[in-house]
Write an enzyme that holds these catalytic residues in place. Sequence first.
Site, PDB file in Angstrom:
ATOM      1  N   ASN A 157     -10.979   2.101   8.201  1.00  0.00           N
ATOM      2  CA  ASN A 157     -11.177   1.848   9.397  1.00  0.00           C
ATOM      3  C   ASN A 157     -11.880   0.826   8.196  1.00  0.00           C
ATOM      4  OD1 ASN A 157     -11.451  -0.211  12.062  1.00  0.00           O
ATOM      5  ND2 ASN A 157     -10.317   1.770  12.438  1.00  0.00           N
ATOM      6  N   CYS A 158     -12.505  -0.491   9.172  1.00  0.00           N
ATOM      7  CA  CYS A 158     -13.448  -1.604   9.241  1.00  0.00           C
ATOM      8  C   CYS A 158     -13.697  -1.871   7.556  1.00  0.00           C
ATOM      9  CB  CYS A 158     -14.670  -0.413   9.080  1.00  0.00           C
ATOM     10  SG  CYS A 158     -14.824   0.666  11.084  1.00  0.00           S
ATOM     11  N   ASP A 160      -0.689  -8.840   8.091  1.00  0.00           N
ATOM     12  CA  ASP A 160       1.574  -9.761   8.341  1.00  0.00           C
ATOM     13  C   ASP A 160       1.979  -9.600   9.824  1.00  0.00           C
ATOM     14  OD1 ASP A 160       0.849  -6.284   8.443  1.00  0.00           O
ATOM     15  OD2 ASP A 160       3.368  -6.152   7.907  1.00  0.00           O
ATOM     16  N   ASP A 161       0.891  -9.166  10.896  1.00  0.00           N
ATOM     17  CA  ASP A 161       1.662  -9.391  12.045  1.00  0.00           C
ATOM     18  C   ASP A 161       1.031 -10.456  13.186  1.00  0.00           C
ATOM     19  OD1 ASP A 161      -1.226  -7.662  12.800  1.00  0.00           O
ATOM     20  OD2 ASP A 161      -0.500  -6.142  13.083  1.00  0.00           O
ATOM     21  N   SER A 199      -4.897   2.291   0.844  1.00  0.00           N
ATOM     22  CA  SER A 199      -6.285   2.317   1.044  1.00  0.00           C
ATOM     23  C   SER A 199      -6.750   0.895   1.967  1.00  0.00           C
ATOM     24  CB  SER A 199      -7.807   2.578   0.556  1.00  0.00           C
ATOM     25  OG  SER A 199      -8.997   2.016   0.184  1.00  0.00           O
ATOM     26  N   LEU A 200      -7.372   0.343   2.688  1.00  0.00           N
ATOM     27  CA  LEU A 200      -7.722  -0.395   3.422  1.00  0.00           C
ATOM     28  C   LEU A 200      -8.434  -1.555   2.124  1.00  0.00           C
ATOM     29  CD1 LEU A 200      -8.685   0.090   6.990  1.00  0.00           C
ATOM     30  CD2 LEU A 200      -6.308  -1.099   5.776  1.00  0.00           C
ATOM     31  N   ASN A 201      -9.290  -0.943   1.544  1.00  0.00           N
ATOM     32  CA  ASN A 201      -9.983  -1.573   0.311  1.00  0.00           C
ATOM     33  C   ASN A 201      -9.014  -2.238  -0.349  1.00  0.00           C
ATOM     34  OD1 ASN A 201     -12.552  -0.782   1.881  1.00  0.00           O
ATOM     35  ND2 ASN A 201     -12.656   1.529   0.173  1.00  0.00           N
ATOM     36  N   ASN A 210       0.566  -1.319   0.473  1.00  0.00           N
ATOM     37  CA  ASN A 210       0.298  -0.327  -0.137  1.00  0.00           C
ATOM     38  C   ASN A 210       0.882   0.924   0.074  1.00  0.00           C
ATOM     39  OD1 ASN A 210      -2.884  -0.487  -0.124  1.00  0.00           O
ATOM     40  ND2 ASN A 210      -3.228  -0.636   1.586  1.00  0.00           N
ATOM     41  N   ASP A 214     -12.962  -5.238   7.146  1.00  0.00           N
ATOM     42  CA  ASP A 214     -13.513  -6.344   7.687  1.00  0.00           C
ATOM     43  C   ASP A 214     -15.012  -5.917   8.169  1.00  0.00           C
ATOM     44  OD1 ASP A 214     -12.965  -4.936   9.450  1.00  0.00           O
ATOM     45  OD2 ASP A 214     -11.628  -6.424  11.412  1.00  0.00           O
TER      46      ASP A 214
END
Length: 626
Positions: free
Chosen positions: A548-549, A462-463, A441-443, A416, A551
């Site tokens: 956020n959000c 990844d964490d 973007s989280l999308n 990203n 998921d």
Amino acid sequence: MSWTLWFIIHKSQGDTLYLFFETKNSIKMHGEIGVARSIDEGASWEFLGIALQEEWHLSYPYVFSYNDQIYMMPEGSRKGDLRLYRAVKFPLQWTLEKVLVRKPLVDASLVKYGDYYWLFASDFSRFGTEKNAELEIWYSDSPLGFWKQHKRNPIYRSDKSLGARNGGRPFIYEGYLYRLGQDCSGTYGRSLRLYKVEKLSTDDYREVSVPLQIEMADKGRYAWNGIRHHHLDAQKLPSGGWIAVMDGDRVPSGDSTRRSLLGYTFIISFFFVLMAIGFSLGAMNCTSLPTSCISFSRRNDWPCFWSRPQFNLKVRRTFASVNRYSSPIRLQLSPSTCFGKLLLIILGIIGIIVLCAAEHFLFGGDGSEQGYLFKGQYAQFTMVAMTYEARIWNLNLYIKHYSRCPSVREIVVVWNKGKPPNPDEFDSPVPVRIRVEDHNSLNNRFKVDPLIKTRAVLELDDDIMMTCNDIEKGFRVWREHPERIVGFYPRLIDGNPLKYRNERYARKNNGYNVILTGAAFMDSEAAFKKFWSEEARHGRALVDELRNCEDVLMNFLFANASSERTVEYVHPAWAIDTSKLSTSAISRNTQVHYDIRSNCLANFSAIYGPLPQKWEFGSRDDRWDL
């Protein structure tokens, strides 16, 4: 039935392939010859049934054609001879043609070379390691016999690791004859060796070892041949090309029996530890014998021990002596002493370890070590991780660990932000692909990706570090219900207004209705298209606004599209958040993070409707969701 160790392919009319193999009869507990068919050049196989069964064990079904007839020469050494069967109605009906050799020959393979048919086999009437360390040759004008022994039999006698026992069909390549042999060091069929035959006549034989050039996977025991590979059938097709089938094991023979024995052994050990703790606490007295057991019973005149006064007297003296000498020891073991307390702590720790070991061997395993089916198909999955340059330390550890899990086919890194790394720099036995995004973007996590070749995708941050065993359990559950989101972090969303809470709240209320997609399996084709549909446009805009959000949005989209259950939880043995070690966590302020998510819940419920009622923990028979 338990499948597979020996494969033989026979090329029939058209493009149909038939695969003959040993399969185990679970009632008679011996091998039978099964057969499967492929009409797409080996991409998929249809099991047709049992082709041949006898009252004794059968294996190594060597199939060949001669004079327009199809024959099978299976191993049946327990009968004490080598038999030939002819196909009456190929491939499922066979009749005994004749006994070729009246010796218990194993892994018998024949080939036409020069003026004769040559039969390579090992005599299993030998003793000890000689069974896998000697090779015999027989020759004949016809594969139907009469077979004559080579003058130098056994022509090959060496260490069992050097491939004396056959490992598949001999073949001719560029005019040279090659023989496959098994390396039986450590275990039967540990690996294969290839030999080039330099001299073969009725009175002489000479071969030299040549490289087989089979690349070994870096997944260790989780590779398809992680424990052993010991038979190869390579054949030249009428088209001029070659086709080959090779077996491989991820577990040694008898692994299920070994696990059961170890499990019960640890259970017995646990009871011994409990006895030791009881003895230390004084709850058990192992140094005295009840008087009633050495005296006559008033009710029936029968003693616990045989009625012998001298014997009773000796028993009393013996136990009195044991009591006298053990008293100092018991005093030291008292819980009131430092030594006694330390001993109890040590015994308690040992007891916990032993009990966990028993549970591991009796109830552990995820099915990945042995091939398992879902709707007739075997499968792998793609891992998708989203990250950026500040988290490269996490990514290195992530790829090194998860790339060695059994069913991982590829790891896709959604990059990203920042300069992307070189995929070749990662320590991985599977391909690693870096997908560089235009904007952060989280999308992007759920972006439709035509290069992903599997329907199953594991979205995993990844964490997060978990065991491969837990990952494989999740994959197995998803394959049972591919229409669901199957993951490792449950949440219960309820209340008015809706409030986002942690897993502790879900467990307190014994239920969940959301699975976080930062560690979840899903159908990439269905889920990603759903996420990037017009219906989800307003939700994606809110994800970009709040960063956020994403998921939570996916859960709402699944719930809105079906009236059936859409989520399922699998409990991991343990999970570690490695971002705490690298100081690069995305959401470091938990309360602020939860407040933002509560805001998302209000918006998403207004757009897509409510989430379903909760699903209780512990509803699975295997208890993987507790």
